[in-house]
Enzyme design. Structure first.
Site, short mmCIF file in Angstrom:
data_model
loop_
_atom_site.label_atom_id
_atom_site.label_comp_id
_atom_site.label_asym_id
_atom_site.label_seq_id
_atom_site.Cartn_x
_atom_site.Cartn_y
_atom_site.Cartn_z
N SER A 243 0.83 -1.21 0.00
CA SER A 243 0.00 0.00 0.00
C SER A 243 0.86 1.25 0.00
CB SER A 243 -0.93 0.04 1.22
OG SER A 243 -1.69 1.23 1.19
N LYS B 243 -4.50 -6.77 3.32
CA LYS B 243 -4.48 -5.63 2.41
C LYS B 243 -5.89 -5.29 1.93
CE LYS B 243 -3.35 -2.39 -0.48
NZ LYS B 243 -3.20 -2.53 -1.89
N HIS C 252 -7.58 -3.50 4.70
CA HIS C 252 -7.01 -2.14 4.71
C HIS C 252 -7.75 -1.26 3.71
CE1 HIS C 252 -4.54 0.89 2.69
NE2 HIS C 252 -3.95 1.10 3.85
N ASN C 253 -7.94 -1.77 2.51
CA ASN C 253 -8.60 -0.97 1.48
C ASN C 253 -10.07 -0.72 1.81
OD1 ASN C 253 -6.10 -1.35 0.28
ND2 ASN C 253 -6.96 -1.49 -1.78
N GLU D 252 -10.09 1.98 4.17
CA GLU D 252 -9.78 3.21 3.41
C GLU D 252 -11.05 3.77 2.76
OE1 GLU D 252 -6.48 2.64 0.59
OE2 GLU D 252 -7.70 3.62 -0.94
P1 NDP Z 1 -0.86 -2.35 -13.95
O1 NDP Z 1 -1.81 -2.96 -13.02
O2 NDP Z 1 -1.33 -1.27 -14.85
O3 NDP Z 1 -0.20 -3.53 -14.83
C1 NDP Z 1 0.71 -3.26 -15.87
C2 NDP Z 1 1.83 -4.26 -15.85
O4 NDP Z 1 1.32 -5.60 -15.98
C3 NDP Z 1 2.78 -4.03 -17.00
O5 NDP Z 1 4.08 -4.31 -16.56
C4 NDP Z 1 2.30 -5.05 -18.02
O6 NDP Z 1 3.25 -5.43 -18.96
C5 NDP Z 1 1.98 -6.21 -17.10
N1 NDP Z 1 1.12 -7.21 -17.72
C6 NDP Z 1 -0.21 -7.12 -17.96
N2 NDP Z 1 -0.66 -8.25 -18.52
C7 NDP Z 1 0.39 -9.09 -18.63
C8 NDP Z 1 0.56 -10.41 -19.11
N3 NDP Z 1 -0.49 -11.12 -19.57
N4 NDP Z 1 1.79 -10.95 -19.07
C9 NDP Z 1 2.83 -10.27 -18.59
N5 NDP Z 1 2.73 -9.01 -18.12
C10 NDP Z 1 1.53 -8.43 -18.14
O7 NDP Z 1 0.43 -1.82 -13.16
P2 NDP Z 1 0.60 -1.06 -11.78
O8 NDP Z 1 2.04 -0.82 -11.65
O9 NDP Z 1 -0.35 0.07 -11.62
O10 NDP Z 1 0.16 -2.15 -10.69
C11 NDP Z 1 0.80 -3.41 -10.57
C12 NDP Z 1 0.08 -4.21 -9.53
O11 NDP Z 1 0.17 -3.53 -8.29
C13 NDP Z 1 -1.39 -4.43 -9.81
O12 NDP Z 1 -1.77 -5.70 -9.35
C14 NDP Z 1 -2.06 -3.36 -8.98
O13 NDP Z 1 -3.38 -3.69 -8.63
C15 NDP Z 1 -1.15 -3.33 -7.77
N6 NDP Z 1 -1.12 -2.08 -7.03
C16 NDP Z 1 -1.20 -0.87 -7.65
C17 NDP Z 1 -1.18 0.30 -6.93
C18 NDP Z 1 -1.23 1.61 -7.63
O14 NDP Z 1 -1.32 2.63 -6.92
N7 NDP Z 1 -1.16 1.66 -8.94
C19 NDP Z 1 -1.07 0.29 -5.46
C20 NDP Z 1 -0.90 -1.02 -4.91
C21 NDP Z 1 -0.96 -2.13 -5.67
P3 NDP Z 1 3.39 -4.63 -20.35
O15 NDP Z 1 4.22 -3.43 -20.05
O16 NDP Z 1 4.08 -5.60 -21.25
O17 NDP Z 1 2.01 -4.29 -20.81
#
Ligand code: NDP
Length: 477
Positions: free
Chosen positions: A128, A183, A186-187, A190
């Site tokens: 988080s 987690k 937590h959400n 939130e």
């Molecule tokens: P996203 O959830 O937008 O995911 C994008 C990433 O996933 C890219 O690296 C993408 O690769 C990869 N991806 C998607 N599909 C595939 C696939 N089939 N095979 C391989 N790679 C894949 O990214 P975030 O950084 O926002 O979040 C990452 C995780 O963290 C998520 O689970 C999210 O819920 C969690 N999270 C996010 C927060 C936030 O504030 N954003 C906070 C806490 C947790 P490519 O570049 O090749 O498309």
């Protein structure tokens, strides 16, 4: 290999976590399905530490020292399974995969079980703090085996946020999906915090007659007291902000339809399954959902009911003080409900959740960080098996002092037609719990009447059924 950790998935979260590890002196192997992201990371931030760019999952695995630690930071759901399937065959017993995404804890339990059969540790870790937290110190909630935490824990402690007393905002939460479960809660909390803050704002505006800029000042002053928290702080920032295009208060130009990604909804769904009344969290989820139903809202336009009249200026300060009491009391209730859900989850899934430790690791790094969490910690320190958080003597005293104002605010809002589902659900929960008799007795009698569902009596043991459609004598069921 020489890297202590690998990160696969380099969107905002993965990139920032990788940088955080590197800044802490770890060698970090980095990989992303689309290689341009890997290149961009190393080009832009390579100077921050030791990165090894990996073209393929195999390259990433080869770059790692043993036991290998592969952190995946990709979209939750099917993409996470796809990435696990790529890495799992490349790993050996003792290695670990850490999923830092927002996985559903039941998926984490499934994945952990499957990988355990192969001797690979699967650590579902709730992270988080958003983008900023990932880079500068998130609150981290890792599940998985205790053995995996021995090797991974010290690294997570380094990159995590530190509380005011210097302690790291990470602890081994429990086995398998415990980290993602916590987690999730937590959400949910939130969501409730945000809803309650929203209601306080609406009351100060519509009944208190204050402008957004004035309300920002009120929140700033609250933020120096017991409500001191990240969410109150950013609320003041948002309310003080003016829209550049129109010169209007920023909050007035934002469309009032809230969105959600799902963790709040999961908290409520799981609470229903566990039989835990999380009414405050549920109202927060429903309030977002209601706001998004533009069709229903326009169909309801013009329905009868009062519009709030702002109080005379002389009474507005006293009203703001009451709203602070109502907000604080309602907050105690929503945390009580969230902590009840964690206790129930622990019993259901056989986790040993240390609720005091969990409140400690939420003191910094995460979205609900607040001075308040020190109080929760103290409550569980005093009584680790506290069944009802709000019955802690300290909280009970504060609610006792707040309740007059809390009731006044709920009554005033109701008379003036201002919807405050969070405040009123919290008050109803409090009053229901302390009621000597509930109408559940009548519910049971009705159930026995139409469905012979039986009832228990207050005066003797056993189950009974009344022959409602015959002579209404009572029988043993
Ligand atoms: P996203 O959830 O937008 O995911 C994008 C990433 O996933 C890219 O690296 C993408 O690769 C990869 N991806 C998607 N599909 C595939 C696939 N089939 N095979 C391989 N790679 C894949 O990214 P975030 O950084 O926002 O979040 C990452 C995780 O963290 C998520 O689970 C999210 O819920 C969690 N999270 C996010 C927060 C936030 O504030 N954003 C906070 C806490 C947790 P490519 O570049 O090749 O498309």
């Amino acid at each position: 290999g020489s890297a202590q950790i690998g990160v696969s998935g380099l969107a905002v979260m993965g990139r920032n976590l990788a940088r955080n590890f590197a800044r802490q002196g770890y060698t970090v192997a980095v990989h992303n399905r689309t290689e341009s992201r890997t290149k961009a990371l190393v080009e832009e931030f390579g100077a921050e530490g030791e990165f090894i760019a990996a073209h393929t999952p195999q390259d990433l695995v080869t770059a790692l020292e043993r036991p290998r630690r592969v952190m995946i930071m990709v979209k939750a759901g099917a993409p996470t399974d796809a990435v696990i399937e790529e890495f799992a065959p490349l790993l050996e017993p003792g290695d670990m995969i850490i999923d830092g995404g927002n996985a559903h804890f039941l998926d984490t339990r499934r994945r952990e079980k499957a990988l355990r059969e192969q001797g690979v540790h699967f650590v579902g870790a709730g992270v988080s703090g958003g983008e900023e937290g990932a880079l500068n110190g998130p609150s981290i909630m890792p599940g998985g085996s205790a053995e995996s935490y021995e090797s991974l824990g010290p690294m997570l402690e380094k990159i995590s946020a530190k509380a005011g007393d210097g302690s790291p905002c990470v602890t081994h939460i429990g086995t398998d999906g415990a980290g993602h479960f916590v987690k999730m809660v937590h959400n949910g909390i939130e969501y409730a915090d945000m809803q309650l803050i929203g209601e306080a704002y609406q009351l100060l505006r519509d009944i208190g007659g204050r402008s957004p800029a004035e309300i920002a000042e009120i929140f700033r002053s609250w933020n120096t007291g017991r409500l001191d928290s990240y969410l109150i702080e950013i609320t003041a920032e948002v309310l003080a902000h003016t829209d550049a295009a129109t010169g209007a208060p920023f909050v007035d130009v934002v469309l009032d339809q809230a969105e959600q990604k799902g963790t709040g909804r999961w908290t409520v769904q799981i609470a229903l399954d566990l039989g835990v009344p999380v009414s405050g969290i549920a109202e927060a989820v429903f309030a977002r959902s209601l706001s998004g139903h533009a069709d229903l809202r326009s169909a309801a336009e013009g329905l009868a009911g009062p519009r709030p009249t702002p109080l005379p200026k002389a009474e507005a300060d006293a009203f703001a003080a009451k709203v602070e009491q109502a907000l604080y009391a309602s907050k105690i209730v929503s945390y009580t409900q969230g902590f009840h859900e964690m206790a129930a989850g622990a019993a259901e899934y056989d986790w040993h959740l240390d609720l005091g430790a969990i409140s400690s690791i939420w003191r910094a790094g995460c979205i609900i960080r607040a001075a308040f969490l020190d109080r929760i910690r103290a409550a569980y320190d005093a009584k680790p098996d506290l069944p009802l958080l709000l019955a802690d003597p300290g909280f009970a005293r504060e609610i006792a002092a707040a309740q007059g104002d809390w009731r006044d605010v709920v009554a005033t809002a109701s008379l003036q037609g201002v919807p405050i589902p969070g405040f009123s659900a919290a008050l109803a929960y409090y009053d229901a719990l302390r009621s000597p008799r509930l109408p559940a007795a009548l519910t049971q009698a009705q159930r026995d009447f139409f469905g012979a569902h039986t009832y228990r009596r207050t005066d003797r043991e056993g189950s009974f059924h009344t022959l409602w459609s015959a002579d209404r004598t009572e029988t043993d069921a």
